[in-house]
Design a protein around this motif. Sequence first.
Motif, PDB file in Angstrom:
ATOM      1  N   ALA A 212       0.837  -1.347  -0.026  1.00 32.27           N
ATOM      2  CA  ALA A 212      -0.079  -0.170  -0.158  1.00 32.27           C
ATOM      3  C   ALA A 212       0.921   1.318  -0.090  1.00 32.27           C
ATOM      4  N   ARG A 213       2.035   1.210   0.791  1.00 30.22           N
ATOM      5  CA  ARG A 213       2.648   2.451   0.742  1.00 30.22           C
ATOM      6  C   ARG A 213       3.524   2.541  -0.662  1.00 30.22           C
ATOM      7  N   SER A 214       4.125   1.491  -1.216  1.00 29.37           N
ATOM      8  CA  SER A 214       4.359   1.657  -2.760  1.00 29.37           C
ATOM      9  C   SER A 214       3.415   1.986  -3.881  1.00 29.37           C
ATOM     10  N   ALA A 215       2.012   1.686  -3.454  1.00 34.64           N
ATOM     11  CA  ALA A 215       1.097   2.176  -4.410  1.00 34.64           C
ATOM     12  C   ALA A 215       1.032   3.748  -4.196  1.00 34.64           C
ATOM     13  N   ARG A 216       1.030   4.178  -3.098  1.00 35.04           N
ATOM     14  CA  ARG A 216       1.080   5.822  -2.703  1.00 35.04           C
ATOM     15  C   ARG A 216       2.111   6.542  -3.281  1.00 35.04           C
ATOM     16  N   ASN A 217       3.124   5.855  -3.072  1.00 36.29           N
ATOM     17  CA  ASN A 217       4.462   6.562  -3.652  1.00 36.29           C
ATOM     18  C   ASN A 217       4.477   6.515  -4.907  1.00 36.29           C
ATOM     19  N   ALA A 218       4.015   5.691  -5.714  1.00 34.09           N
ATOM     20  CA  ALA A 218       3.853   5.366  -7.127  1.00 34.09           C
ATOM     21  C   ALA A 218       2.776   6.423  -7.827  1.00 34.09           C
TER      22      ALA A 218
END
Length: 322
Positions: A212-218
Amino acid sequence: MENPAALALASWVAPLPLAIAYSGGADSTALLHAAAGRWPGQIEALHVHHGLQPAADDFEAHCLATCAALGVPLHVGHVDARHAPGESPEDAARRARYATLAALARAHGLNDVALAQHADDQVETMLIALSRGAGLDGLAGMPRQMQRHGVNFHRPLLEVQAVALREWIAESGAGHMDDPSNADLRYTRNRIRLQLLPALAATLPQFRETFARSARNAAKASRLLAEIAASDIAAAGSPPALAALRSLPRGRLANVLRHWLKREHDAVPSEAQLEQLLDQIEACSTRGHRIRLKVADGYVQREDDVLRWYNARPPSQPAALR
């Protein structure tokens, strides 16, 4: 045990009245109960009858009974979601579902629809995007809000784990239907859910939070690229002028072309198509240089000093180049 969907809705400023996309399955059942309890009289349900399996009529009957018990109006749309030869059955069903939900919402004066997609669905979406070599937009996963077919779709449960929803369903005894197609390993998403996610959980217990954190960063990076592209499109014009495009570095040129094609023509070029188009634009140093390349389901063609995209084969006699 409190409904985890209710906990998620407690911090959401929902647009009311609100429609719930209600399949009759466990996840949408938890969302419907939570929404009906939080905003009584402001909730309506939308059910898509796919006609893909004999149990579809049973799903509709169950949804009618549940909504009647909750005092929630139910609107049903029938759709043929069969896929064309060579088309992904999952993609075809998803497009048909969104189109039907939007049509139902508009027909009943509803502008907003809530979906029950959760944290596990987000991980599955990101893994599918990775398997297809997607860029930042794909790695950003599903947004919390999007507009499609003139309707706003919301995903208020993206931080809720599937196991929490299922535990509440089991403890509360809330009636729901089990879709037999969810166990069909011919579908990529089912293989990820049933085979890959358990292995990830055993190896990386916090994978839902980190994904989820990676999705937000992307998503943040994708928004920045979109802002840069919007500025470049404004400078190049619409249709874009070749001189303005040729002044951009290759990476920035790729970014603006991708966004121009997607935003104005809903066309997504393959990596090979985009690279070929970049090469042609960089080589286009004279007014007599022709460009006519297949991109997505159409063609990009040079006309005088601009690029145009056609959603069908362009005329056999292109505009004269001076």
